[in-house]
Design a protein around this motif. Structure first.
Motif, mmCIF file in Angstrom:
data_model
loop_
_atom_site.group_PDB
_atom_site.id
_atom_site.type_symbol
_atom_site.label_atom_id
_atom_site.label_comp_id
_atom_site.label_asym_id
_atom_site.label_seq_id
_atom_site.Cartn_x
_atom_site.Cartn_y
_atom_site.Cartn_z
ATOM 1 N N THR A 75 18.931 4.009 23.629
ATOM 2 C CA THR A 75 19.186 4.341 22.228
ATOM 3 C C THR A 75 18.225 5.422 21.787
ATOM 4 O OG1 THR A 75 19.898 2.080 21.777
ATOM 5 C CG2 THR A 75 19.336 3.456 19.884
ATOM 6 N N GLY A 76 18.755 6.593 21.484
ATOM 7 C CA GLY A 76 17.934 7.700 21.037
ATOM 8 C C GLY A 76 17.953 7.846 19.533
ATOM 9 N N SER A 77 17.583 9.024 19.040
ATOM 10 C CA SER A 77 17.482 9.245 17.601
ATOM 11 C C SER A 77 18.839 9.332 16.920
ATOM 12 C CB SER A 77 16.675 10.519 17.332
ATOM 13 O OG SER A 77 17.297 11.641 17.931
ATOM 14 N N ASN A 78 19.919 9.447 17.685
ATOM 15 C CA ASN A 78 21.257 9.493 17.102
ATOM 16 C C ASN A 78 21.841 8.106 16.880
ATOM 17 O OD1 ASN A 78 21.114 12.280 17.215
ATOM 18 N ND2 ASN A 78 22.297 12.461 19.100
ATOM 19 N N GLY A 79 21.123 7.071 17.356
ATOM 20 C CA GLY A 79 21.601 5.707 17.211
ATOM 21 C C GLY A 79 22.645 5.356 18.244
ATOM 22 N N GLY A 80 22.971 4.067 18.328
ATOM 23 C CA GLY A 80 23.963 3.618 19.297
ATOM 24 C C GLY A 80 23.431 3.671 20.712
ATOM 25 N N VAL A 81 24.161 3.066 21.619
ATOM 26 C CA VAL A 81 23.774 3.073 23.021
ATOM 27 C C VAL A 81 24.462 4.239 23.719
ATOM 28 C CG1 VAL A 81 23.788 1.797 25.191
ATOM 29 C CG2 VAL A 81 23.445 0.578 23.040
ATOM 30 N N THR A 82 23.677 5.081 24.356
ATOM 31 C CA THR A 82 24.187 6.248 25.059
ATOM 32 C C THR A 82 23.969 6.065 26.558
ATOM 33 O OG1 THR A 82 23.657 7.678 23.179
ATOM 34 C CG2 THR A 82 23.996 8.750 25.306
ATOM 35 N N TYR A 83 25.021 6.267 27.329
ATOM 36 C CA TYR A 83 24.925 6.045 28.768
ATOM 37 C C TYR A 83 24.747 7.345 29.545
ATOM 38 C CZ TYR A 83 26.296 1.307 27.684
ATOM 39 O OH TYR A 83 26.324 0.037 27.160
ATOM 40 N N THR A 84 25.308 8.420 29.070
ATOM 41 C CA THR A 84 25.135 9.722 29.723
ATOM 42 C C THR A 84 25.044 10.803 28.657
ATOM 43 O OG1 THR A 84 27.508 10.177 29.916
ATOM 44 C CG2 THR A 84 26.452 9.037 31.778
ATOM 45 N N ILE A 85 24.458 11.923 29.041
ATOM 46 C CA ILE A 85 24.436 13.119 28.192
ATOM 47 C C ILE A 85 24.873 14.307 29.030
ATOM 48 C CG2 ILE A 85 22.620 12.204 26.700
ATOM 49 C CD1 ILE A 85 20.611 13.990 28.196
ATOM 50 N N ASP A 86 24.934 15.480 28.410
ATOM 51 C CA ASP A 86 25.322 16.703 29.103
ATOM 52 C C ASP A 86 26.707 16.552 29.738
ATOM 53 O OD1 ASP A 86 25.042 19.311 29.981
ATOM 54 O OD2 ASP A 86 23.898 18.772 31.772
ATOM 55 N N ASN A 87 27.654 16.108 28.895
ATOM 56 C CA ASN A 87 29.042 15.942 29.351
ATOM 57 C C ASN A 87 29.153 15.028 30.569
ATOM 58 O OD1 ASN A 87 30.227 17.694 27.364
ATOM 59 N ND2 ASN A 87 29.435 19.444 28.537
ATOM 60 N N GLY A 88 28.367 13.964 30.556
ATOM 61 C CA GLY A 88 28.438 12.973 31.617
ATOM 62 C C GLY A 88 27.653 13.308 32.865
ATOM 63 N N ARG A 89 26.933 14.400 32.849
ATOM 64 C CA ARG A 89 26.238 14.821 34.076
ATOM 65 C C ARG A 89 24.897 14.111 34.281
ATOM 66 N NH1 ARG A 89 27.701 19.996 31.849
ATOM 67 N NH2 ARG A 89 29.427 20.998 32.975
ATOM 68 N N ILE A 90 24.264 13.656 33.183
ATOM 69 C CA ILE A 90 22.915 13.087 33.281
ATOM 70 C C ILE A 90 22.937 11.649 32.795
ATOM 71 C CG2 ILE A 90 20.503 13.319 32.590
ATOM 72 C CD1 ILE A 90 21.100 16.272 31.929
ATOM 73 N N ASN A 91 22.452 10.747 33.632
ATOM 74 C CA ASN A 91 22.375 9.332 33.255
ATOM 75 C C ASN A 91 21.226 9.094 32.282
ATOM 76 O OD1 ASN A 91 23.030 6.341 33.932
ATOM 77 N ND2 ASN A 91 20.810 6.490 34.184
#
Length: 457
Positions: free
Chosen positions: A361-377
């Motif tokens: 959970t980052g500063s945007n809230g919610g649980v995020t599993y990947t970033i960078d269009n799914g490229r980075i866990n």
């Protein structure tokens, strides 16, 4: 290893030239040969270099790419899809360098006794495209080979130096393998093998004092593309296991001594790691933008302030993990500062850290599993193990059942506004969560004690 890791590359390249006799009639262009040797000798330091090295490729000739051997000042070398180049497009110090195309090789046909550091000058030929290459070694006179260090990308027309910390005892020979770029050509020059500091500091002992992997290789990572989820990368100032699919390190290991902490400023030169194998996704400096997660260092910038080069090395994106800001800037940063205070108080420390799981959970809230269009866990947890020793030598043998070991495991969430000590745990607990074998080089009887304990100082 303390002094060895900090020596300048010039010192590595500049000694052990006695085998190159200036009155040898077999050396063409003798005045140029002497000039090249003398310019290096003028800046000689105390680094002990294997006899006959650096090999500067001035004393022999080979004009075709067909496989063949050439006798140079250090000994016989085999060149396959490679030649000795002396054209205007060849990047070289002096009048000649090796030129390799396709998937050609440059191989020693002879052994040397022991090697701690290998340095190689490299550049691309003329306006050719970029290529990558690797350093391999053999301890059985060429019957079998294995890679050492990371894959190197050659993208400059100016010679730059790649450094490999190899720490090999006994007979060994080396080989350069060009692995990508097709018909694009690379130049190789100034191949140096050193065995330690010939002055105030002896060569590294088998204990490997200050080496990044003194405590062990937690996942038995190897520098082979056949192991893309456990790929060993040696960045000199830290060593890591990298996961191609997660696009983050599994773990990073390094040492901090007083000589690592200097006055050089934070470089902030976040950048893609071009040493990753060809075809692997390279995380860029902007890949985390807008994600709500920090570009969280594994090996911190402030642990490497002795030189601009060492500090800059920590800003490779292969050293980063998506870290919740209040994790990265809160208890994680506090623990980093505390660790450095232990060093300034007269200790040295060995550190292994990493991340595991998916979903933060980052500063945007919610649980995020990947970033960078799914490229980075995005990991669910960040962890660190710190072994604290008073300054001294023969470090591995000084680790006892009473040695202080700090282990922490923090959730990768933005709600961490508490002391790092809250997250202390045992090494055993982290091993259970990750599947790694931490501190594997420590005797088992001692491991059993220090890995079960939770720090309470």
């Amino acid at each position: 290893m303390k002094a060895l890791k900090k020596l300048s590359l010039l010192a590595v390249l500049c000694l052990g030239l006695a085998a190159c006799k200036k009155d040898d009639p077999t050396q063409p262009g003798n005045s140029q040969f002497e000039q090249k040797l003398n310019s290096k000798a003028a800046t000689a330091g105390t680094q002990a270099v294997v006899s006959g090295f650096p090999e500067i490729f001035e004393s022999g000739g080979k004009g075709s790419y067909a496989v063949g051997s050439v006798t140079l000042s250090s000994g016989s070398w085999s060149l396959d899809d490679a030649l000795i180049g002396n054209l205007a497009g060849d990047a070289k110090n002096g009048s000649q360098s090796v030129r390799i195309r396709n998937t050609g090789t440059l191989s020693m046909n002879f052994n040397v006794t022991g090697a701690d550091v290998v340095t190689v000058a490299h550049a691309k030929y003329g306006s050719d495209a970029n290529s990558t290459w690797q350093l391999w070694y053999s301890t059985d006179s060429g019957s079998s080979w294995q890679q050492t260090g990371s894959t190197i990308s050659t993208s400059s027309t100016t010679l730059t130096t790649a450094t490999f910390n190899v720490s090999i005892s006994g007979n060994v020979r080396f080989q350069i393998r060009k692995i990508s770029g097709g018909t694009a050509r690379i130049n190789i020059d100034d191949f140096s093998i050193s065995t330690g500091d010939g002055g105030t500091t002896p060569p590294p002992t088998t204990s490997g004092d200050d080496s990044n992997l003194l405590l062990g290789n937690p996942s038995n990572a190897v520098a082979s593309t056949s192991s893309p989820e456990n790929y060993l990368m040696d960045h000199t100032y830290y060593t890591s296991s990298y996961s191609r699919s997660r696009a983050t390190p599994n773990w990073v290991s390094w040492h901090i001594g007083s000589s690592d902490l200097g006055s050089n400023s934070r470089q902030n030169d976040f950048r893609a790691d071009t040493a990753l194998p060809s075809g692997w996704y390279e995380v860029s400096n902007s890949s985390y933008s807008g994600s709500g997660f920090d570009r969280g260092h594994n090996c911190p910038s402030a642990d490497r302030t002795a030189s601009v080069t060492s500090n800059s090395s920590t800003f490779l994106m292969s050293n980063m993990m998506p870290q919740a800001p209040n994790n990265n800037q809160g208890p994680w940063a506090d623990l980093e500062n505390y660790t450095r205070s232990l060093v300034t108080a007269g200790n040295e420390v060995y550190i292994i850290c990493g991340s595991y799981g998916s979903g933060g959970t980052g500063s945007n809230g919610g649980v995020t599993y990947t970033i960078d269009n799914g490229r980075i866990n995005v990991p669910s947890n960040t962890w660190k193990v710190i072994v604290v020793l008073p300054n001294g030598n023969n470090d591995l043998s000084r680790i006892t059942s009473s040695t202080r070991v700090i282990a922490v495991n923090m959730p990768n969430t933005n709600g961490l506004n508490t002391n790092w000590k809250t997250f202390r745990t045992s090494v055993n607990s982290i091993e259970s969560a990750t599947g790694y074998d931490l501190l594997s080089n420590v005797p088992t009887s001692i491991q059993n004690v220090i890995e079960a304990a939770t720090d309470n100082q």
